[in-house]
Design a protein around this motif. Sequence first.
Motif, PDB file in Angstrom:
ATOM      1  N   UNK A   1      -0.392  -4.125   6.100  1.00  0.00           N
ATOM      2  CA  UNK A   1      -0.102  -5.015   7.214  1.00  0.00           C
ATOM      3  C   UNK A   1      -1.183  -5.072   8.267  1.00  0.00           C
ATOM      4  N   UNK A   2      -2.337  -4.465   7.991  1.00  0.00           N
ATOM      5  CA  UNK A   2      -3.414  -4.432   8.962  1.00  0.00           C
ATOM      6  C   UNK A   2      -4.361  -5.611   8.851  1.00  0.00           C
TER       7      UNK A   2
ATOM      8  N   UNK B   1      -6.267  -1.431   1.043  1.00  0.00           N
ATOM      9  CA  UNK B   1      -5.150  -0.551   1.432  1.00  0.00           C
ATOM     10  C   UNK B   1      -4.683  -0.892   2.850  1.00  0.00           C
ATOM     11  N   UNK B   2      -5.624  -1.105   3.767  1.00  0.00           N
ATOM     12  CA  UNK B   2      -5.261  -1.496   5.139  1.00  0.00           C
ATOM     13  C   UNK B   2      -4.571  -2.857   5.150  1.00  0.00           C
TER      14      UNK B   2
ATOM     15  N   UNK C   1       2.655   1.501   6.281  1.00  0.00           N
ATOM     16  CA  UNK C   1       2.725   0.414   7.256  1.00  0.00           C
ATOM     17  C   UNK C   1       1.862   0.805   8.452  1.00  0.00           C
ATOM     18  N   UNK C   2       1.001  -0.115   8.898  1.00  0.00           N
ATOM     19  CA  UNK C   2       0.173   0.151  10.076  1.00  0.00           C
ATOM     20  C   UNK C   2       1.061   0.280  11.314  1.00  0.00           C
TER      21      UNK C   2
ATOM     22  N   UNK D   1       0.847  -1.193   0.000  1.00  0.00           N
ATOM     23  CA  UNK D   1       0.000   0.000   0.000  1.00  0.00           C
ATOM     24  C   UNK D   1       0.881   1.241   0.000  1.00  0.00           C
ATOM     25  N   UNK D   2       0.374   2.313  -0.616  1.00  0.00           N
ATOM     26  CA  UNK D   2       1.192   3.510  -0.818  1.00  0.00           C
ATOM     27  C   UNK D   2       0.375   4.779  -0.609  1.00  0.00           C
TER      28      UNK D   2
END
Length: 288
Positions: free
Chosen positions: A231-232, A226-227, A146-147, A138-139
Amino acid sequence: MAQWTECLQFGIRLAREASQVVLEAFHQQKDVMLKSSPADLVTETDQAVEKLIISSIRDTYPEHRFIGEESVAAGEPVVLTDSPTWIIDPIDGTVNFVHRFPFVAISIAFAVNKQVEFGIVYSCVEDKMYSAQRGGGAFLNGVPLQVSAQKDIHQCVVVTEIGAERDDLSLSTMTSNIYRLLKLPVHGVRAVGTAAVDMCLIATGGADVYYHIGMHCWDIAASTLIVSEAGGVVMDTDGSQFDMMSRKVIAASSAAVANRVSQVVQAFPCPRDDEDPSNHNIPLQNGH
């Protein structure tokens, strides 16, 4: 993954193009119409942006299908098939848009075989382009996200929304959820006014957990990926597997936090997005 990269790049360009329509109208007087409640608003800009996005995609990818918020409001059913399908919220945060509160987003997701392959959320006023492709990370404006990876609920900032429903059951459920979280306690509860951006804030690590009941698939289809790619963890508010059509979601920095929130929050009844062909009669909650 590379199979849909061209579509993703097309979607990003389209979101930027559509944002010009939003930004040009942002400071102007708006003709506001009501949907399901006095807090559920729609403007001509919502409708114009959706028409622009769908017509542009249709010209380029004529075989693709669509689920668009304003199309559903006009009576089209929500039907997600295995075919390539664009899921579009032309303005997420219409109440913000009407009041010039500067969190207004265009959300575009792309699903194949009922699975989201990429998601785009463009926060227009902030000029923040969130994007993710399945398996590709995700960007935000090209910088990897990064979560926070926070595992302790007591150290969390929670993001949620009250939504557009104003009946006693919905309001009492939503406010008592906030009350119970504050009593745990958590560090704080925030509301930005757009589900798409709310969830992207989890992906940035700026907040730790988001939950909501009553939003629609077009509000969150892009940001759930996206989450996940940041890494979420994404799940239903009852702790079960996430279902894009259920209108209930928790997105969190870790499974520990997501599960703890699922033990605290309660859902009020709301029909699934895909269960009733007269979906336009479902209270639409995009505007918050």
